[in-house]
Design a protein around this motif. Structure first.
Motif, PDB file in Angstrom:
ATOM      1  N   LEU A 147       0.597  -1.167   0.161  1.00 19.37           N
ATOM      2  CA  LEU A 147      -0.242   0.322  -0.111  1.00 19.37           C
ATOM      3  C   LEU A 147       1.010   1.171   0.190  1.00 19.37           C
ATOM      4  CD1 LEU A 147      -2.764  -0.859   2.807  1.00 19.37           C
ATOM      5  CD2 LEU A 147      -3.205  -0.669  -0.168  1.00 19.37           C
ATOM      6  N   ILE A 148       1.951   1.042   0.506  1.00 23.21           N
ATOM      7  CA  ILE A 148       3.008   2.210   0.668  1.00 23.21           C
ATOM      8  C   ILE A 148       3.244   2.700  -1.044  1.00 23.21           C
ATOM      9  CG2 ILE A 148       4.705   2.968   2.213  1.00 23.21           C
ATOM     10  CD1 ILE A 148       4.380   1.832   4.504  1.00 23.21           C
ATOM     11  N   ALA A 149       3.662   1.432  -1.441  1.00 20.04           N
ATOM     12  CA  ALA A 149       3.980   1.757  -2.970  1.00 20.04           C
ATOM     13  C   ALA A 149       3.287   1.821  -3.634  1.00 20.04           C
ATOM     14  CB  ALA A 149       4.249   0.225  -3.018  1.00 20.04           C
ATOM     15  N   MET A 150       1.921   1.766  -3.027  1.00 16.99           N
ATOM     16  CA  MET A 150       0.933   2.444  -4.439  1.00 16.99           C
ATOM     17  C   MET A 150       0.506   3.280  -4.297  1.00 16.99           C
ATOM     18  SD  MET A 150      -2.612  -0.781  -3.845  1.00 16.99           S
ATOM     19  CE  MET A 150      -3.018   0.265  -4.291  1.00 16.99           C
ATOM     20  N   SER A 151       0.895   4.751  -3.009  1.00 17.49           N
ATOM     21  CA  SER A 151       0.750   5.678  -2.168  1.00 17.49           C
ATOM     22  C   SER A 151       2.028   6.433  -3.578  1.00 17.49           C
ATOM     23  CB  SER A 151       0.866   5.905  -1.252  1.00 17.49           C
ATOM     24  OG  SER A 151       2.269   5.581  -0.564  1.00 17.49           O
ATOM     25  N   LEU A 152       2.845   6.046  -3.947  1.00 11.85           N
ATOM     26  CA  LEU A 152       4.125   6.602  -4.088  1.00 11.85           C
ATOM     27  C   LEU A 152       3.312   6.749  -6.330  1.00 11.85           C
ATOM     28  CD1 LEU A 152       7.197   4.530  -4.552  1.00 11.85           C
ATOM     29  CD2 LEU A 152       6.557   7.075  -3.205  1.00 11.85           C
ATOM     30  N   PRO A 153       3.244   7.843  -6.612  1.00  9.65           N
ATOM     31  CA  PRO A 153       3.276   8.946  -7.852  1.00  9.65           C
ATOM     32  C   PRO A 153       3.544   8.455  -9.198  1.00  9.65           C
ATOM     33  CG  PRO A 153       4.215  10.236  -6.737  1.00  9.65           C
ATOM     34  CD  PRO A 153       4.161   9.620  -5.858  1.00  9.65           C
ATOM     35  N   LEU A 154       4.237   6.802  -9.060  1.00 15.24           N
ATOM     36  CA  LEU A 154       4.419   6.704  -9.668  1.00 15.24           C
ATOM     37  C   LEU A 154       4.566   5.483 -10.790  1.00 15.24           C
ATOM     38  CD1 LEU A 154       8.628   6.128  -8.478  1.00 15.24           C
ATOM     39  CD2 LEU A 154       7.017   8.153  -9.984  1.00 15.24           C
ATOM     40  N   ASN A 155       2.834   5.785 -11.109  1.00  9.06           N
ATOM     41  CA  ASN A 155       1.657   4.282 -11.538  1.00  9.06           C
ATOM     42  C   ASN A 155       1.431   4.453 -13.200  1.00  9.06           C
ATOM     43  OD1 ASN A 155      -0.420   5.526 -10.592  1.00  9.06           O
ATOM     44  ND2 ASN A 155       0.587   5.572  -8.766  1.00  9.06           N
ATOM     45  N   VAL A 156       0.781   3.655 -13.117  1.00 12.85           N
ATOM     46  CA  VAL A 156       0.025   3.436 -14.142  1.00 12.85           C
ATOM     47  C   VAL A 156      -1.483   3.388 -13.419  1.00 12.85           C
ATOM     48  CG1 VAL A 156      -0.894   3.208 -17.027  1.00 12.85           C
ATOM     49  CG2 VAL A 156       1.412   3.362 -15.859  1.00 12.85           C
ATOM     50  N   GLY A 157      -2.648   4.062 -13.457  1.00 21.17           N
ATOM     51  CA  GLY A 157      -3.811   3.546 -12.895  1.00 21.17           C
ATOM     52  C   GLY A 157      -3.301   2.819 -11.557  1.00 21.17           C
ATOM     53  N   GLY A 158      -3.054   2.884 -11.204  1.00 23.46           N
ATOM     54  CA  GLY A 158      -2.050   1.998  -9.817  1.00 23.46           C
ATOM     55  C   GLY A 158      -1.755   1.141  -9.811  1.00 23.46           C
ATOM     56  N   TRP A 159      -0.519   0.613 -11.429  1.00 22.08           N
ATOM     57  CA  TRP A 159      -0.527  -0.628 -11.507  1.00 22.08           C
ATOM     58  C   TRP A 159       0.940  -0.051 -11.764  1.00 22.08           C
ATOM     59  CZ3 TRP A 159      -2.297  -5.846 -12.561  1.00 22.08           C
ATOM     60  CH2 TRP A 159      -3.754  -5.448 -12.350  1.00 22.08           C
ATOM     61  N   GLY A 160       2.453  -0.986 -11.569  1.00 20.16           N
ATOM     62  CA  GLY A 160       3.416  -0.559 -11.383  1.00 20.16           C
ATOM     63  C   GLY A 160       4.019  -0.853 -10.156  1.00 20.16           C
ATOM     64  N   PRO A 161       4.622  -0.044  -9.378  1.00 20.39           N
ATOM     65  CA  PRO A 161       5.216  -0.305  -7.709  1.00 20.39           C
ATOM     66  C   PRO A 161       4.680  -1.268  -6.760  1.00 20.39           C
ATOM     67  CG  PRO A 161       5.050   2.257  -8.023  1.00 20.39           C
ATOM     68  CD  PRO A 161       3.954   1.873  -9.205  1.00 20.39           C
ATOM     69  N   ARG A 162       3.233  -1.294  -7.099  1.00 18.90           N
ATOM     70  CA  ARG A 162       3.025  -2.984  -5.737  1.00 18.90           C
ATOM     71  C   ARG A 162       3.218  -3.667  -6.315  1.00 18.90           C
ATOM     72  NH1 ARG A 162      -2.979  -2.216  -7.614  1.00 18.90           N
ATOM     73  NH2 ARG A 162      -2.321  -2.971  -9.301  1.00 18.90           N
ATOM     74  N   GLU A 163       3.435  -3.817  -8.376  1.00 20.94           N
ATOM     75  CA  GLU A 163       3.568  -4.846  -8.348  1.00 20.94           C
ATOM     76  C   GLU A 163       5.059  -5.363  -8.084  1.00 20.94           C
ATOM     77  OE1 GLU A 163       0.172  -4.491  -9.865  1.00 20.94           O
ATOM     78  OE2 GLU A 163       1.706  -3.370 -10.374  1.00 20.94           O
ATOM     79  N   GLY A 164       6.250  -4.517  -8.414  1.00 20.78           N
ATOM     80  CA  GLY A 164       7.462  -4.687  -7.962  1.00 20.78           C
ATOM     81  C   GLY A 164       7.455  -4.748  -6.446  1.00 20.78           C
ATOM     82  N   VAL A 165       6.899  -3.963  -5.688  1.00 20.94           N
ATOM     83  CA  VAL A 165       7.706  -4.736  -3.716  1.00 20.94           C
ATOM     84  C   VAL A 165       6.733  -5.083  -3.556  1.00 20.94           C
ATOM     85  CG1 VAL A 165       6.796  -3.296  -2.243  1.00 20.94           C
ATOM     86  CG2 VAL A 165       7.299  -2.169  -3.981  1.00 20.94           C
ATOM     87  N   THR A 166       5.822  -6.145  -4.360  1.00 22.46           N
ATOM     88  CA  THR A 166       4.950  -7.356  -4.049  1.00 22.46           C
ATOM     89  C   THR A 166       5.228  -8.425  -4.291  1.00 22.46           C
ATOM     90  OG1 THR A 166       2.797  -6.057  -4.010  1.00 22.46           O
ATOM     91  CG2 THR A 166       2.458  -8.370  -3.507  1.00 22.46           C
ATOM     92  N   ALA A 167       5.664  -8.881  -5.227  1.00 25.76           N
ATOM     93  CA  ALA A 167       6.953  -9.102  -6.150  1.00 25.76           C
ATOM     94  C   ALA A 167       8.280  -9.670  -5.159  1.00 25.76           C
ATOM     95  CB  ALA A 167       7.094  -9.563  -7.267  1.00 25.76           C
ATOM     96  N   TRP A 168       8.816  -8.632  -5.287  1.00 28.54           N
ATOM     97  CA  TRP A 168       9.763  -8.774  -3.956  1.00 28.54           C
ATOM     98  C   TRP A 168       9.726  -8.807  -2.413  1.00 28.54           C
ATOM     99  CZ3 TRP A 168      10.334  -5.450   0.397  1.00 28.54           C
ATOM    100  CH2 TRP A 168      12.113  -5.432   1.208  1.00 28.54           C
ATOM    101  N   SER A 169       8.647  -8.447  -1.781  1.00 26.53           N
ATOM    102  CA  SER A 169       8.673  -8.968  -0.548  1.00 26.53           C
ATOM    103  C   SER A 169       8.211  -9.815  -0.682  1.00 26.53           C
ATOM    104  CB  SER A 169       7.312  -7.838  -0.512  1.00 26.53           C
ATOM    105  OG  SER A 169       6.047  -8.256  -0.549  1.00 26.53           O
ATOM    106  N   PHE A 170       7.322 -10.835  -1.015  1.00 24.63           N
ATOM    107  CA  PHE A 170       6.971 -12.818  -1.179  1.00 24.63           C
ATOM    108  C   PHE A 170       8.180 -12.951  -2.181  1.00 24.63           C
ATOM    109  CE2 PHE A 170       2.887 -11.153  -1.011  1.00 24.63           C
ATOM    110  CZ  PHE A 170       1.978 -12.223  -0.279  1.00 24.63           C
ATOM    111  N   GLY A 171       8.681 -12.637  -2.612  1.00 18.74           N
ATOM    112  CA  GLY A 171      10.296 -13.518  -2.875  1.00 18.74           C
ATOM    113  C   GLY A 171      11.287 -13.358  -1.456  1.00 18.74           C
ATOM    114  N   ALA A 172      11.204 -11.868  -0.474  1.00 17.49           N
ATOM    115  CA  ALA A 172      12.028 -12.361   0.896  1.00 17.49           C
ATOM    116  C   ALA A 172      11.155 -13.040   1.915  1.00 17.49           C
ATOM    117  CB  ALA A 172      11.927 -10.438   1.180  1.00 17.49           C
ATOM    118  N   ALA A 173      10.250 -13.122   1.905  1.00 16.10           N
ATOM    119  CA  ALA A 173       9.043 -13.765   2.708  1.00 16.10           C
ATOM    120  C   ALA A 173       9.491 -15.359   2.004  1.00 16.10           C
ATOM    121  CB  ALA A 173       7.747 -13.574   2.917  1.00 16.10           C
ATOM    122  N   GLY A 174      10.100 -15.564   1.318  1.00 18.28           N
ATOM    123  CA  GLY A 174      10.300 -17.313   0.933  1.00 18.28           C
ATOM    124  C   GLY A 174       8.613 -17.948   0.527  1.00 18.28           C
ATOM    125  N   LEU A 175       7.949 -16.760  -0.003  1.00 20.33           N
ATOM    126  CA  LEU A 175       6.886 -17.204  -0.284  1.00 20.33           C
ATOM    127  C   LEU A 175       6.417 -17.385  -2.259  1.00 20.33           C
ATOM    128  CD1 LEU A 175       4.924 -15.297   1.503  1.00 20.33           C
ATOM    129  CD2 LEU A 175       4.425 -17.942   1.702  1.00 20.33           C
TER     130      LEU A 175
END
Length: 364
Positions: free
Chosen positions: A259-287
């Protein structure tokens, strides 16, 4: 003579730079999406779409109703604190319309810009109408930042160490930037008149009064917390649909980070940082990074579905304005001529009591 063809080049370069600055957020969001798709493949997107069923969409719309109504209530509270009037019903309709435009148009903020301008026009005070929307949105972002950082720094999570390291770096950068700003202000000569600094101080004073007022402050805080809880619930729903088996204790920090990544004004209709950060965090969590991307895709689709009532508001108001114009044309066509209407010849202003009133949110 030879240099004349090259004269327009600096002007053309300036136009290109201005266009890049105006669309920097959308360009950055597109680049992030392209990189994520290149690393993880497009099959993850298709898999996320296949997992969504009718029951999930109904649940997402229900969560969207809660968060939108409460967000509109927060907007009304801020508006009242600024001395303007905004009923809850029109506020909910305008908020739905803004959410849909945010999700459908690049940048993710054009709906809020439209909402701010329309509210300023309807209230008769463009400045305070626009500032009410800015303060309302800022209040939600502040609660997200405070709650998100507190949870990420205290709750055990796979990204705890990375968050603490990032927070330390950001704190140092912020401290250095503040010191530089203070040094520049100390060395600047005071200018007569109110100036830009005076306007900024007046705006900050107005925002502080709206957010810390004993009448509007509790409403803004409670509504912001409820809205944030709704967003987290939407993320947990997306994770369940994507097949994530871990519990909420593991997912909540990851949700707040997304959600914090989504608040960044660097997206296309909400898409962009959310996908990158979520993919990274799930990878760091071993998921698995692919699992995180699937969750982000499902969340994006559910958020868009929750904003779809805004399309109905757009169509309804477009049809209403079109019908009003047709009725106006018909009335003018069959209205009596000026020579047979003594009242119109005797008075330079219309005798209709409805004309001349300021535009209100109910009439928008």
């Amino acid at each position: 003579m030879e240099d004349s063809p090259a004269a327009p080049r600096p002007r053309a370069a300036g136009k290109v730079l201005r266009a890049l600055r105006a669309h920097f957020g959308s360009i950055a969001g597109t680049i992030i999406l392209v990189v994520v798709m290149w690393r993880l493949g497009t099959g993850v997107f298709v898999d996320g779409l296949r997992r969504i069923d009718g029951g999930t969409l109904v649940a997402a719309v229900g969560i969207g109703v809660l968060t939108t109504v409460v967000s509109a209530w927060r907007w009304c509270a801020v508006t009242r604190a600024l001395g303007l009037r905004l009923p809850l019903g029109p506020a909910v309709a305008d908020y739905y319309r803004a959410l849909f435009l945010n999700a459908a148009l690049p940048g993710g903020v054009l709906g809020d810009v439209h909402r701010a301008v329309r509210h300023g026009q309807s209230s008769g005070d463009m400045g305070r109408g626009v500032r009410a929307v800015v303060i309302e949105r800022t209040a939600g972002q502040l609660v997200l930042a405070v709650v998100g950082v507190a949870v990420l720094l205290t709750m055990p999570s796979p990204v705890l160490e990375q968050t603490r390291h990032t927070a330390g770096v950001l704190a140092l950068v912020t401290l250095g930037a503040t010191a530089i700003w203070a040094a520049l202000r100390m060395g600047r000569e005071p200018r007569p008149g109110r100036g830009r600094d005076g306007r900024v101080r007046a705006a900050l004073t107005e925002a502080r009064g709206a957010l810390l007022n004993r009448d509007s402050g509790p409403a803004v805080l409670i509504s912001s917390v409820v809205v944030l809880a709704g967003y987290v619930a939407m993320f947990l729903l997306a994770a369940r649909v994507a097949g994530t088996s871990v519990g909420p204790a593991t997912l909540v920090p990851l949700a707040l980070l997304a959600l914090i990544a989504m608040s960044l004004p660097l997206n296309v209709g909400g898409w962009g940082p959310r996908e990158g950060v979520t993919a990274w965090s799930f990878g760091a969590a071993g998921l698995g990074a692919s699992q995180g991307l699937t969750v982000a895709v499902v969340y994006g689709v559910l958020s868009f579905a929750a904003a779809l009532p805004g399309a109905l508001v757009l169509v309804g108001r477009w049809y209403g304005s079109l019908r009003a114009r047709r009725q106006s044309v018909t009335t003018e066509k069959y209205a009596p001529k000026d020579s047979t209407n003594p009242s119109s010849n005797s008075f330079p202003f219309s005798a209709d009591a409805n004309e001349g009133r300021p535009i209100t949110p109910e009439s928008v």
